[in-house]
Write an enzyme that holds these catalytic residues in place. Structure first.
Site, mmCIF file in Angstrom:
data_model
loop_
_atom_site.group_PDB
_atom_site.id
_atom_site.type_symbol
_atom_site.label_atom_id
_atom_site.label_comp_id
_atom_site.label_asym_id
_atom_site.label_seq_id
_atom_site.Cartn_x
_atom_site.Cartn_y
_atom_site.Cartn_z
ATOM 1 C CD GLU A 116 -2.840 -1.330 0.203
ATOM 2 O OE1 GLU A 116 -3.047 -0.383 -0.621
ATOM 3 O OE2 GLU A 116 -3.649 -2.307 0.239
ATOM 4 C CG HIS A 140 -4.470 -0.286 5.622
ATOM 5 N ND1 HIS A 140 -6.075 -0.107 5.600
ATOM 6 C CD2 HIS A 140 -4.310 -1.483 5.155
ATOM 7 C CE1 HIS A 140 -6.661 -1.240 4.787
ATOM 8 N NE2 HIS A 140 -5.417 -2.028 4.751
ATOM 9 C CG HIS A 142 -7.196 -5.460 7.661
ATOM 10 N ND1 HIS A 142 -6.722 -6.715 7.017
ATOM 11 C CD2 HIS A 142 -6.883 -4.629 6.841
ATOM 12 C CE1 HIS A 142 -6.262 -6.387 6.015
ATOM 13 N NE2 HIS A 142 -6.164 -5.220 5.752
ATOM 14 C CD GLU A 170 -15.106 13.101 25.435
ATOM 15 O OE1 GLU A 170 -14.021 12.958 25.116
ATOM 16 O OE2 GLU A 170 -15.533 13.588 26.612
ATOM 17 C CG HIS A 211 -9.500 -3.779 2.637
ATOM 18 N ND1 HIS A 211 -8.716 -3.584 1.370
ATOM 19 C CD2 HIS A 211 -8.280 -3.875 3.415
ATOM 20 C CE1 HIS A 211 -7.358 -3.877 1.602
ATOM 21 N NE2 HIS A 211 -7.125 -3.859 2.957
HETATM 22 P P1 13P Z 1 1.095 -5.636 2.991
HETATM 23 O O1 13P Z 1 1.358 -6.632 3.682
HETATM 24 O O2 13P Z 1 1.714 -5.485 1.716
HETATM 25 O O3 13P Z 1 1.297 -4.277 3.665
HETATM 26 O O4 13P Z 1 -0.539 -5.623 2.688
HETATM 27 C C1 13P Z 1 -1.273 -5.778 3.849
HETATM 28 C C2 13P Z 1 -2.713 -5.029 3.558
HETATM 29 O O5 13P Z 1 -3.522 -4.874 4.481
HETATM 30 C C3 13P Z 1 -3.180 -4.732 2.298
HETATM 31 O O6 13P Z 1 -4.318 -3.895 2.079
HETATM 32 ZN ZN ZN Z 2 -5.434 -4.107 3.999
#
Ligand code: 13P
Ligand code: ZN
Length: 275
Positions: A116, A140, A142, A170, A211
């Site tokens: 990413e 980023h 999950h 809040e 995602h």
């Molecule tokens: P990477 O292992 O390349 O960082 O990818 C993980 C991910 O969450 C892709 O969206």
């Molecule tokens: Zn991801």
């Protein structure tokens, strides 16, 4: 100074570990990047190498020419950042054109920075510009409950912002500009990077449908705190919907306006519609 002894690397590792402990980083899920301050680069320069080949970023980020980033590696596990940082992470330098990078530290067993990287760097470029250089972290994750909500809420900025604001008093203070939503797209490419970086012009949080989330912030505390707040709010909504399917009462538009006044934030009126 050795990279691993620096406060900035310690902070990076702690944030990655915090995210893993929250359950947001199964396997290699998620990625983290940090734009280093010039004095942080100088502190560790003796531990960096400058002989690795330049490689294409896959997009163009001239606003980041010459910057150094700490990044998690592609396919690497957040679970391993704390015990094996030199295997899991890298420091990369951006070339003077903003189109290439090279590895200056880390990834000792091979590999490359997160897939990413184009999204992270395009977001960094936007945030560096719109915050006058204040924002340094892109994260980023999950986040389970935010992802769950992308299966049931309309995929609009308005629906997500309003629902997440309503779930904890809040929230509007922590993310007053709201959250943006990116429809499902193939991860890792330029298209999702462009869509996300457009949202980062006005938001600090972007939801990727089915995602996860992208967050931007000035430091590790603020950025992790932002992701934590958004995900907790999503968890409350998931619990509420699971219990009843509908809310009996909630925070009303005029109450948000009162909150904004007392907490000195400005909440865009487009999120305070009557339902
Ligand atoms: P990477 O292992 O390349 O960082 O990818 C993980 C991910 O969450 C892709 O969206
Ligand atoms: Zn991801």
């Amino acid at each position: 100074m050795k990279v691993l002894e620096s406060a900035v690397m310690q902070g990076f590792m702690r944030m990655a570990d915090d995210g893993f402990c929250q359950g947001w980083h199964e396997r290699n899920g998620g990625n983290l990047t940090y734009r280093m301050k010039p004095e942080e680069v100088e502190q560790v320069r003796e531990d960096l190498r400058f002989d690795a080949p330049w490689q294409d970023i896959g997009t163009s980020v001239p606003g980041l020419a010459g910057e150094f980033f700490i990044a998690t590696g592609s396919g690497k596990y957040f679970r391993n950042v704390m015990p094996f940082p030199e295997d899991s992470c890298a420091i990369v330098e951006i070339d003077p054109t903003g189109e290439k990078y090279r590895i200056c530290w880390g990834l000792v067993n091979g590999g490359r920075p997160t897939s990413e990287l184009p999204s992270h760097l395009m977001n960094h470029e936007v945030k560096k510009r719109v915050t006058g250089g204040e924002h340094r972290v892109i994260y980023h994750a999950h986040t389970t409950n935010v992802i769950a909500l992308t299966f049931v809420l309309p995929l609009t900025d308005e629906a997500f912002t309003r629902e997440l604001w309503e779930m904890a008093t809040e929230c509007p203070v922590v993310f007053p500009s709201g959250v943006g939503v990116v429809p499902w797209m193939v991860p890792g490419g330029r298209d999702i990077a462009v869509a996300t970086s457009k949202l980062m012009e006005q938001y600090d949080v972007a939801v990727w449908a089915h995602h996860g989330i992208f967050c931007s912030g000035a430091d590790f505390d603020l950025t992790f705190g932002l992701a934590h707040t958004v995900e907790k709010s999503a968890e409350i909504l998931v619990k509420t919907l699971s219990m009843t399917g509908a809310k009996r009462q909630t925070i009303q538009p005029d109450q948000f306006r009162d909150l904004a006044k007392d907490f000195h934030v400005s909440l865009p009126e487009r999120f305070l519609f009557e339902k």
